[in-house]
Design a protein around this motif. Structure first.
Motif, PDB file in Angstrom:
ATOM      1  N   ARG A   1       4.048   6.609  -0.720  1.00 30.77           N
ATOM      2  CA  ARG A   1       3.366   7.392  -1.199  1.00 30.77           C
ATOM      3  C   ARG A   1       4.575   7.792  -2.633  1.00 30.77           C
ATOM      4  N   ARG A   2       3.840   7.546  -3.961  1.00 27.44           N
ATOM      5  CA  ARG A   2       4.345   7.127  -4.873  1.00 27.44           C
ATOM      6  C   ARG A   2       4.732   8.431  -5.569  1.00 27.44           C
ATOM      7  N   SER A   3       5.979   8.548  -6.549  1.00 27.35           N
ATOM      8  CA  SER A   3       6.578  10.112  -7.324  1.00 27.35           C
ATOM      9  C   SER A   3       5.801  10.136  -8.547  1.00 27.35           C
ATOM     10  N   ASP A   4       4.887   9.697  -8.454  1.00 27.30           N
ATOM     11  CA  ASP A   4       3.675  10.164  -9.840  1.00 27.30           C
ATOM     12  C   ASP A   4       2.434  10.102  -8.591  1.00 27.30           C
ATOM     13  N   GLY A   5       2.264  10.485  -7.732  1.00 29.74           N
ATOM     14  CA  GLY A   5       0.715  11.513  -7.029  1.00 29.74           C
ATOM     15  C   GLY A   5       0.101   9.997  -6.457  1.00 29.74           C
ATOM     16  N   LEU A   6       0.028   9.007  -6.824  1.00 32.18           N
ATOM     17  CA  LEU A   6      -0.264   7.910  -6.572  1.00 32.18           C
ATOM     18  C   LEU A   6      -0.203   7.291  -5.114  1.00 32.18           C
ATOM     19  N   TRP A   7      -1.034   5.708  -4.851  1.00 30.05           N
ATOM     20  CA  TRP A   7      -0.549   4.713  -3.697  1.00 30.05           C
ATOM     21  C   TRP A   7      -0.027   3.625  -4.044  1.00 30.05           C
ATOM     22  N   ASP A   8       0.880   3.492  -2.881  1.00 27.67           N
ATOM     23  CA  ASP A   8       0.821   1.602  -2.990  1.00 27.67           C
ATOM     24  C   ASP A   8       0.518   1.365  -1.280  1.00 27.67           C
ATOM     25  N   ILE A   9      -0.813   0.399  -2.078  1.00 34.68           N
ATOM     26  CA  ILE A   9      -1.012   0.119  -0.153  1.00 34.68           C
ATOM     27  C   ILE A   9      -0.274  -2.015  -0.705  1.00 34.68           C
ATOM     28  N   GLU A  10       0.270  -2.297  -0.316  1.00 29.88           N
ATOM     29  CA  GLU A  10       0.319  -3.712  -0.213  1.00 29.88           C
ATOM     30  C   GLU A  10       0.113  -4.831   1.545  1.00 29.88           C
TER      31      GLU A  10
ATOM     32  N   ILE B   1       2.888 -22.535   4.493  1.00 26.66           N
ATOM     33  CA  ILE B   1       2.143 -23.210   3.397  1.00 26.66           C
ATOM     34  C   ILE B   1       1.329 -21.808   2.627  1.00 26.66           C
ATOM     35  N   HIS B   2       1.081 -21.058   3.507  1.00 23.90           N
ATOM     36  CA  HIS B   2       0.378 -19.948   2.123  1.00 23.90           C
ATOM     37  C   HIS B   2       1.499 -18.494   2.438  1.00 23.90           C
ATOM     38  N   ASP B   3       1.796 -18.107   1.071  1.00 22.60           N
ATOM     39  CA  ASP B   3       3.194 -17.061   1.378  1.00 22.60           C
ATOM     40  C   ASP B   3       2.718 -15.929   0.179  1.00 22.60           C
ATOM     41  N   MET B   4       1.913 -15.267   0.253  1.00 22.36           N
ATOM     42  CA  MET B   4       0.856 -14.368  -0.700  1.00 22.36           C
ATOM     43  C   MET B   4       1.116 -12.491  -0.172  1.00 22.36           C
ATOM     44  N   TRP B   5       0.862 -11.998  -1.335  1.00 25.89           N
ATOM     45  CA  TRP B   5       1.120 -10.930  -1.605  1.00 25.89           C
ATOM     46  C   TRP B   5      -0.131 -10.000  -2.469  1.00 25.89           C
ATOM     47  N   ILE B   6      -0.270  -8.867  -1.880  1.00 24.66           N
ATOM     48  CA  ILE B   6      -1.558  -8.071  -3.083  1.00 24.66           C
ATOM     49  C   ILE B   6      -0.683  -6.728  -3.014  1.00 24.66           C
ATOM     50  N   ARG B   7      -1.184  -6.525  -3.985  1.00 21.28           N
ATOM     51  CA  ARG B   7      -0.478  -4.924  -4.221  1.00 21.28           C
ATOM     52  C   ARG B   7      -1.740  -3.862  -4.476  1.00 21.28           C
ATOM     53  N   LEU B   8      -2.096  -2.457  -4.358  1.00 16.24           N
ATOM     54  CA  LEU B   8      -3.418  -1.582  -4.447  1.00 16.24           C
ATOM     55  C   LEU B   8      -2.727  -0.779  -4.790  1.00 16.24           C
ATOM     56  N   THR B   9      -2.869  -0.353  -6.326  1.00 14.53           N
ATOM     57  CA  THR B   9      -2.302   1.349  -6.365  1.00 14.53           C
ATOM     58  C   THR B   9      -3.366   2.134  -6.903  1.00 14.53           C
ATOM     59  N   VAL B  10      -3.435   3.220  -5.541  1.00 16.53           N
ATOM     60  CA  VAL B  10      -4.960   4.311  -5.338  1.00 16.53           C
ATOM     61  C   VAL B  10      -4.724   5.555  -5.425  1.00 16.53           C
ATOM     62  N   ASP B  11      -5.493   5.953  -5.840  1.00 18.54           N
ATOM     63  CA  ASP B  11      -5.865   7.491  -5.860  1.00 18.54           C
ATOM     64  C   ASP B  11      -5.671   7.915  -4.200  1.00 18.54           C
ATOM     65  N   ASP B  12      -6.294   9.904  -4.638  1.00 16.26           N
ATOM     66  CA  ASP B  12      -6.049  10.358  -4.221  1.00 16.26           C
ATOM     67  C   ASP B  12      -7.953   9.798  -3.354  1.00 16.26           C
ATOM     68  N   GLY B  13      -8.429   9.918  -3.841  1.00 19.44           N
ATOM     69  CA  GLY B  13     -10.209   8.998  -3.838  1.00 19.44           C
ATOM     70  C   GLY B  13     -10.071   7.631  -3.528  1.00 19.44           C
ATOM     71  N   PHE B  14      -8.738   7.401  -3.077  1.00 17.17           N
ATOM     72  CA  PHE B  14      -9.430   5.520  -2.052  1.00 17.17           C
ATOM     73  C   PHE B  14      -9.894   5.115  -3.871  1.00 17.17           C
ATOM     74  N   THR B  15      -9.301   4.848  -5.115  1.00 22.98           N
ATOM     75  CA  THR B  15      -9.986   3.838  -6.115  1.00 22.98           C
ATOM     76  C   THR B  15      -9.075   3.193  -6.852  1.00 22.98           C
ATOM     77  N   VAL B  16      -9.224   2.461  -6.927  1.00 22.66           N
ATOM     78  CA  VAL B  16      -8.139   1.372  -7.493  1.00 22.66           C
ATOM     79  C   VAL B  16      -7.795   1.251  -8.590  1.00 22.66           C
ATOM     80  N   ARG B  17      -6.192   1.716  -9.163  1.00 18.30           N
ATOM     81  CA  ARG B  17      -5.801   2.373  -9.831  1.00 18.30           C
ATOM     82  C   ARG B  17      -5.004   0.617 -11.043  1.00 18.30           C
TER      83      ARG B  17
ATOM     84  N   THR C   1      -8.025  -1.353   5.301  1.00 13.43           N
ATOM     85  CA  THR C   1      -7.774  -0.043   6.505  1.00 13.43           C
ATOM     86  C   THR C   1      -6.458   0.552   6.263  1.00 13.43           C
ATOM     87  N   THR C   2      -5.128  -0.174   5.552  1.00  7.85           N
ATOM     88  CA  THR C   2      -4.038   0.889   5.512  1.00  7.85           C
ATOM     89  C   THR C   2      -4.137   1.886   4.596  1.00  7.85           C
ATOM     90  N   ALA C   3      -4.935   1.206   3.797  1.00  8.72           N
ATOM     91  CA  ALA C   3      -5.081   2.452   3.142  1.00  8.72           C
ATOM     92  C   ALA C   3      -5.728   4.045   3.162  1.00  8.72           C
TER      93      ALA C   3
END
Length: 195
Positions: free
Chosen positions: A23-32, A57-73, A132-134
Motif C-alpha cells: 500500500r503506497r502513501s499516495d493511495g495506490l498499490w504496488d504489486i511486484e 539464467i532468468h532474473d526478471m521483475w515486474i511492478r504494477l501500480t494499481v488503484d482501488d478499482g484494480f486498474t493499472v496506472r 492474484t497477489t493484487a
C-alpha cells in the motif's frame, strides 16, 4: 499435508516466483513480481559465457501500480539476467498494460497485448501470480476499511458489507461460486443457490 516422499532424485532446475503487495502513501498499490530460473549444473551460454550452478539464467521483475478499482496506472518491467542480449529490449512493451483492469479476462487480454513476439514468456507468465497477489493485497484491506467506516463510532462489531455490484471475487473459483456456501455467508445478496 505435504506431498508424499518422492523416490531418490537430483535437483536439476528451480524456478522461484515471489510476489508482494504494498500500500503506497499516495493511495495506490504496488504489486511486484520477481522470477528466477536456476540450474544445478554449469553450462555455456553464447551471450553470457559460462553460467555456474546457482547463477540465474532468468532474473526478471515486474511492478504494477494499481488503484482501488484494480486498474493499472503504471508498469515497470526489468530483465536483469537472460540467456540472450536482446531479451531486455522487449520490456517497454509492458507499458501496454497501463489502463487495463485486473479482473475476469485479465490473462487473455495480457496474452493479446504481450503474447508471442510482442512480449517475454517469463514476464507474461509472472503476470498471473501478480494479478492474484493484487487481489490478495487490495481486496481484504478495502473490505476492512469499508467495515470500519460503516461502523465508526457505533460501538458495534463490523457489519456485513452490502455489495450493490457483485464482489470482484464472485465466480472466480470453486470457493467463491455464486451458489456456494462461502457466497451465501459472505455475500448473501449475490447468493444464487437454494435454501
Amino acid at each position: 499435508m505435504p506431498l508424499s516422499t518422492p523416490v531418490s532424485r537430483a535437483n536439476i532446475h528451480t524456478r522461484r516466483v515471489t510476489c508482494q503487495g504494498f500500500r503506497r502513501s499516495d493511495g495506490l498499490w504496488d504489486i511486484e513480481g520477481h522470477i528466477t530460473d536456476v540450474k544445478s549444473y554449469a553450462f555455456a551460454n553464447d551471450h553470457r559465457g559460462p553460467i555456474e550452478p546457482g547463477d540465474p539464467i532468468h532474473d526478471m521483475w515486474i511492478r504494477l501500480t494499481v488503484d482501488d478499482g484494480f486498474t493499472v496506472r503504471a508498469v515497470e518491467a526489468v530483465t536483469d539476467k537472460s540467456p540472450y542480449a536482446v531479451c531486455p529490449a522487449i520490456t517497454p512493451n509492458f507499458q501496454r498494460l497501463v489502463g487495463l483492469r485486473i479482473r475476469a479476462g485479465w490473462t487473455q487480454k495480457v496474452k493479446e497485448l504481450l503474447g508471442g513476439v510482442e512480449g517475454c514468456t517469463h514476464l507474461v507468465e509472472l503476470l498471473g501470480p501478480v494479478a492474484t497477489t493484487a487481489f490478495q493485497t487490495i481486496y481484504p484491506i478495502l473490505a476492512r476499511d469499508r467495515n470500519k467506516d460503516a461502523d465508526a463510532g457505533a460501538g458495534k462489531p463490523p457489519a456485513q458489507v452490502v455489495h450493490k455490484r457483485p464482489p470482484l471475487l464472485l465466480n472466480t473459483c470453486h470457493a467463491f461460486r455464486s451458489d456456494g456456501e462461502v457466497t451465501r455467508k459472505q455475500w448473501p445478496e449475490h447468493y444464487t443457490g437454494g435454501d
